[in-house]
Design a protein around this motif. Structure first.
Motif, PDB file in Angstrom:
ATOM      1  N   GLU A 126      -8.903  -3.040  14.889  1.00  0.00           N
ATOM      2  CA  GLU A 126     -10.156  -3.758  14.700  1.00  0.00           C
ATOM      3  C   GLU A 126     -11.301  -2.768  14.610  1.00  0.00           C
ATOM      4  OE1 GLU A 126     -10.296  -8.082  16.678  1.00  0.00           O
ATOM      5  OE2 GLU A 126     -10.004  -6.490  18.139  1.00  0.00           O
ATOM      6  N   ASP A 127     -12.388  -3.192  13.950  1.00  0.00           N
ATOM      7  CA  ASP A 127     -13.551  -2.328  13.802  1.00  0.00           C
ATOM      8  C   ASP A 127     -14.200  -2.042  15.147  1.00  0.00           C
ATOM      9  OD1 ASP A 127     -13.179  -2.259  11.094  1.00  0.00           O
ATOM     10  OD2 ASP A 127     -14.596  -3.883  10.681  1.00  0.00           O
ATOM     11  N   ALA A 128     -14.798  -0.864  15.243  1.00  0.00           N
ATOM     12  CA  ALA A 128     -15.556  -0.483  16.439  1.00  0.00           C
ATOM     13  C   ALA A 128     -16.730   0.369  16.004  1.00  0.00           C
ATOM     14  CB  ALA A 128     -14.683   0.299  17.417  1.00  0.00           C
ATOM     15  N   GLU A 129     -17.801   0.389  16.809  1.00  0.00           N
ATOM     16  CA  GLU A 129     -18.961   1.215  16.496  1.00  0.00           C
ATOM     17  C   GLU A 129     -18.606   2.694  16.606  1.00  0.00           C
ATOM     18  OE1 GLU A 129     -22.055   0.524  15.454  1.00  0.00           O
ATOM     19  OE2 GLU A 129     -21.365  -1.525  15.178  1.00  0.00           O
ATOM     20  N   PRO A 130     -19.074   3.530  15.665  1.00  0.00           N
ATOM     21  CA  PRO A 130     -18.842   4.972  15.780  1.00  0.00           C
ATOM     22  C   PRO A 130     -19.424   5.528  17.079  1.00  0.00           C
ATOM     23  CG  PRO A 130     -19.704   4.422  13.615  1.00  0.00           C
ATOM     24  CD  PRO A 130     -19.838   3.187  14.459  1.00  0.00           C
ATOM     25  N   ARG A 131     -18.711   6.447  17.679  1.00  0.00           N
ATOM     26  CA  ARG A 131     -19.193   7.110  18.884  1.00  0.00           C
ATOM     27  C   ARG A 131     -19.908   8.379  18.452  1.00  0.00           C
ATOM     28  NH1 ARG A 131     -13.516   6.051  22.170  1.00  0.00           N
ATOM     29  NH2 ARG A 131     -13.608   3.790  21.956  1.00  0.00           N
TER      30      ARG A 131
ATOM     31  N   GLN B 162     -10.301  -0.876  24.711  1.00  0.00           N
ATOM     32  CA  GLN B 162     -10.281  -1.989  25.648  1.00  0.00           C
ATOM     33  C   GLN B 162      -9.076  -2.890  25.355  1.00  0.00           C
ATOM     34  OE1 GLN B 162     -12.291  -2.247  28.263  1.00  0.00           O
ATOM     35  NE2 GLN B 162     -13.247  -0.316  27.600  1.00  0.00           N
ATOM     36  N   PRO B 163      -8.492  -3.520  26.404  1.00  0.00           N
ATOM     37  CA  PRO B 163      -7.298  -4.362  26.201  1.00  0.00           C
ATOM     38  C   PRO B 163      -7.510  -5.504  25.220  1.00  0.00           C
ATOM     39  CG  PRO B 163      -7.595  -3.856  28.526  1.00  0.00           C
ATOM     40  CD  PRO B 163      -8.834  -3.371  27.825  1.00  0.00           C
ATOM     41  N   TYR B 164      -8.746  -5.973  25.085  1.00  0.00           N
ATOM     42  CA  TYR B 164      -8.995  -7.100  24.193  1.00  0.00           C
ATOM     43  C   TYR B 164      -9.086  -6.678  22.725  1.00  0.00           C
ATOM     44  CZ  TYR B 164     -13.804  -5.389  24.676  1.00  0.00           C
ATOM     45  OH  TYR B 164     -14.931  -4.598  24.717  1.00  0.00           O
ATOM     46  N   MET B 165      -9.197  -5.384  22.450  1.00  0.00           N
ATOM     47  CA  MET B 165      -9.205  -4.911  21.072  1.00  0.00           C
ATOM     48  C   MET B 165      -7.777  -4.980  20.505  1.00  0.00           C
ATOM     49  SD  MET B 165     -12.321  -4.215  20.295  1.00  0.00           S
ATOM     50  CE  MET B 165     -12.159  -3.264  18.789  1.00  0.00           C
ATOM     51  N   LYS B 166      -7.671  -5.378  19.246  1.00  0.00           N
ATOM     52  CA  LYS B 166      -6.362  -5.589  18.643  1.00  0.00           C
ATOM     53  C   LYS B 166      -6.052  -4.532  17.587  1.00  0.00           C
ATOM     54  CE  LYS B 166      -5.630  -9.409  20.936  1.00  0.00           C
ATOM     55  NZ  LYS B 166      -4.589  -9.444  22.001  1.00  0.00           N
ATOM     56  N   LEU B 167      -4.759  -4.347  17.373  1.00  0.00           N
ATOM     57  CA  LEU B 167      -4.309  -3.548  16.234  1.00  0.00           C
ATOM     58  C   LEU B 167      -3.063  -4.174  15.656  1.00  0.00           C
ATOM     59  CD1 LEU B 167      -1.547  -1.810  16.966  1.00  0.00           C
ATOM     60  CD2 LEU B 167      -3.141  -0.227  18.006  1.00  0.00           C
ATOM     61  N   GLN B 168      -2.759  -3.795  14.412  1.00  0.00           N
ATOM     62  CA  GLN B 168      -1.501  -4.145  13.771  1.00  0.00           C
ATOM     63  C   GLN B 168      -0.666  -2.890  13.640  1.00  0.00           C
ATOM     64  OE1 GLN B 168      -3.021  -6.186  10.096  1.00  0.00           O
ATOM     65  NE2 GLN B 168      -1.427  -7.662  10.589  1.00  0.00           N
ATOM     66  N   GLU B 169       0.607  -2.995  14.047  1.00  0.00           N
ATOM     67  CA  GLU B 169       1.523  -1.868  13.906  1.00  0.00           C
ATOM     68  C   GLU B 169       2.552  -2.181  12.822  1.00  0.00           C
ATOM     69  OE1 GLU B 169       4.913   0.745  16.292  1.00  0.00           O
ATOM     70  OE2 GLU B 169       3.674  -0.692  17.415  1.00  0.00           O
ATOM     71  N   PHE B 170       2.665  -1.261  11.861  1.00  0.00           N
ATOM     72  CA  PHE B 170       3.636  -1.374  10.778  1.00  0.00           C
ATOM     73  C   PHE B 170       4.649  -0.244  10.916  1.00  0.00           C
ATOM     74  CE2 PHE B 170      -0.415  -3.021   9.374  1.00  0.00           C
ATOM     75  CZ  PHE B 170      -0.107  -4.190   8.694  1.00  0.00           C
TER      76      PHE B 170
ATOM     77  N   ASP C 159       0.967  -7.738  15.765  1.00  0.00           N
ATOM     78  CA  ASP C 159      -0.299  -7.672  16.499  1.00  0.00           C
ATOM     79  C   ASP C 159      -0.049  -7.299  17.951  1.00  0.00           C
ATOM     80  OD1 ASP C 159      -1.773  -8.457  14.258  1.00  0.00           O
ATOM     81  OD2 ASP C 159      -1.580 -10.580  14.742  1.00  0.00           O
ATOM     82  N   MET C 160      -0.895  -6.429  18.482  1.00  0.00           N
ATOM     83  CA  MET C 160      -0.817  -6.062  19.897  1.00  0.00           C
ATOM     84  C   MET C 160      -2.159  -5.519  20.339  1.00  0.00           C
ATOM     85  SD  MET C 160       1.377  -2.484  19.807  1.00  0.00           S
ATOM     86  CE  MET C 160       2.730  -3.272  18.945  1.00  0.00           C
ATOM     87  N   SER C 161      -2.288  -5.303  21.643  1.00  0.00           N
ATOM     88  CA  SER C 161      -3.507  -4.702  22.161  1.00  0.00           C
ATOM     89  C   SER C 161      -3.607  -3.252  21.707  1.00  0.00           C
ATOM     90  CB  SER C 161      -3.510  -4.760  23.694  1.00  0.00           C
ATOM     91  OG  SER C 161      -4.554  -3.957  24.227  1.00  0.00           O
ATOM     92  N   ALA C 162      -4.782  -2.851  21.253  1.00  0.00           N
ATOM     93  CA  ALA C 162      -4.987  -1.468  20.817  1.00  0.00           C
ATOM     94  C   ALA C 162      -4.789  -0.493  21.972  1.00  0.00           C
ATOM     95  CB  ALA C 162      -6.378  -1.310  20.214  1.00  0.00           C
ATOM     96  N   ALA C 163      -4.953  -0.970  23.211  1.00  0.00           N
ATOM     97  CA  ALA C 163      -4.815  -0.103  24.383  1.00  0.00           C
ATOM     98  C   ALA C 163      -3.383   0.381  24.570  1.00  0.00           C
ATOM     99  CB  ALA C 163      -5.292  -0.837  25.631  1.00  0.00           C
ATOM    100  N   VAL C 164      -2.413  -0.351  24.000  1.00  0.00           N
ATOM    101  CA  VAL C 164      -1.020   0.088  24.106  1.00  0.00           C
ATOM    102  C   VAL C 164      -0.837   1.440  23.433  1.00  0.00           C
ATOM    103  CG1 VAL C 164       1.353  -0.443  23.418  1.00  0.00           C
ATOM    104  CG2 VAL C 164      -0.154  -2.280  24.235  1.00  0.00           C
ATOM    105  N   TRP C 165      -1.498   1.631  22.301  1.00  0.00           N
ATOM    106  CA  TRP C 165      -1.336   2.850  21.517  1.00  0.00           C
ATOM    107  C   TRP C 165      -2.426   3.888  21.767  1.00  0.00           C
ATOM    108  CZ3 TRP C 165       2.114   5.407  18.898  1.00  0.00           C
ATOM    109  CH2 TRP C 165       3.212   4.756  18.320  1.00  0.00           C
ATOM    110  N   CYS C 166      -3.645   3.427  21.973  1.00  0.00           N
ATOM    111  CA  CYS C 166      -4.780   4.343  21.866  1.00  0.00           C
ATOM    112  C   CYS C 166      -5.530   4.537  23.183  1.00  0.00           C
ATOM    113  CB  CYS C 166      -5.750   3.841  20.795  1.00  0.00           C
ATOM    114  SG  CYS C 166      -5.004   3.743  19.163  1.00  0.00           S
ATOM    115  N   VAL C 167      -5.950   5.753  23.403  1.00  0.00           N
ATOM    116  CA  VAL C 167      -6.741   6.110  24.582  1.00  0.00           C
ATOM    117  C   VAL C 167      -8.156   5.550  24.432  1.00  0.00           C
ATOM    118  CG1 VAL C 167      -7.689   8.022  25.925  1.00  0.00           C
ATOM    119  CG2 VAL C 167      -5.426   8.235  24.852  1.00  0.00           C
ATOM    120  N   GLY C 168      -8.696   4.961  25.500  1.00  0.00           N
ATOM    121  CA  GLY C 168     -10.083   4.525  25.504  1.00  0.00           C
ATOM    122  C   GLY C 168     -10.338   3.180  24.861  1.00  0.00           C
TER     123      GLY C 168
END
Length: 275
Positions: free
Chosen positions: A242-247, A217-225, A206-215
């Motif tokens: 984590e889920d997010a609303e479609p842009r 938020q730091p509080y959004m999470k992802l799992q890296e395998f 588990d880590m912040s999604a901001a580490v990997w992805c542009v745009g």
């Protein structure tokens, strides 16, 4: 068996036999589909005997895709490794169509969807599904990306550089993109992909999604395998966010390949056509 059953059906009209697969005489070829020049009712399939059983199985299905979809266009198909298994955008249209046919034949979408939505996803689950379907781990991971409802990204690293990237539909709709600091891209700092001391991470970190992805938020999470192949020169990274609303302003998903050749083959009385 599909190969034996095709002749005599509307999808094998005018063909008496598709011979059992034989070893390819061309080492650079992953697979070949050829028509006997002296007998147009006879076809044959050749495969690279040095490939793994799973890759050979996919290659045979790929060549059957050419038989069903494309044999009216030509009499010989010679497919190298770049054309089979990955359906990359750089591959020709007919190669992507044959790959899609093979994927649908070997990994039925309805079965896969049921399996990946009924439990938590990790590389143990995907590896088990690859064995169930008799396909390579990489082919199953690509198929997972196409069918998951999660925001997911699959990255293939070759000698430390990004070879290809697949994004799920949800990732495309939410404009989820990895951060690229070089061209070609390299693994980002502070990620599992960049940590050479970690060769396998099948449970996910588990880590912040901001580490990997542009745009993100730091509080959004992802799992890296992470899965490293024997020589460590080839590495797969799977990111599940984590889920997010479609842009709504991101319409790039409309440009994705939507051809589902095997589904059309099994549900239509006509030869499949590309949408």
């Amino acid at each position: 068996m599909v190969r034996e059953g095709l002749p005599g059906t509307p999808y094998g009209e005018g063909v008496k036999i598709i011979k059992p697969p034989m070893a390819s005489p061309i080492k650079s070829s992953e697979g070949m589909l050829v028509c006997n020049p002296d007998d147009p009712t006879e076809w044959g399939i050749f495969v690279n005997e040095d490939s793994s059983p799973e890759r050979r199985r996919f290659t045979i299905a790929h060549e059957l895709g050419h038989f069903v979809l494309h044999r009216a266009k030509r009499r010989t198909f010679n497919c190298d490794k770049a054309a089979v298994h990955l359906s990359l955008e750089s591959a020709g249209v007919i190669e992507r169509e044959a790959d899609e046919f093979a994927s649908n034949l070997l990994m039925p979408g309805d079965v896969l969807r049921d399996r990946i939505t009924s439990q938590d996803v990790d590389l143990y689950l995907l590896s088990g599904l690859a064995k169930t379907f008799g396909v390579s781990f990489e082919a199953l991971c690509i198929r997972f990306i196409k069918f998951t409802e999660k925001r997911a990204i699959l990255l293939h690293w070759d000698n430390g550089f990004l070879k290809y990237e697949w994004r799920s539909r949800s990732a495309v709709l939410s404009n989820t993109r990895i951060r690229r600091l070089s061209d070609p891209a390299e693994p980002l700092r502070d990620t599992v992909a960049a940590d050479e001391s970690i060769t396998q991470e099948w449970n996910g970190i588990d880590m912040s999604a901001a580490v990997w992805c542009v745009g993100e938020q730091p509080y959004m999470k992802l799992q890296e395998f992470k899965h490293s192949y024997g020589g460590r020169d080839r590495v797969l990274t799977l990111l599940i966010l984590e889920d997010a609303e479609p842009r709504r302003w991101d319409n790039s998903w409309q440009d994705q390949e939507s051809f589902d050749s095997f589904d059309q083959f099994t549900s239509s009385g006509q030869m499949p056509i590309r949408k």
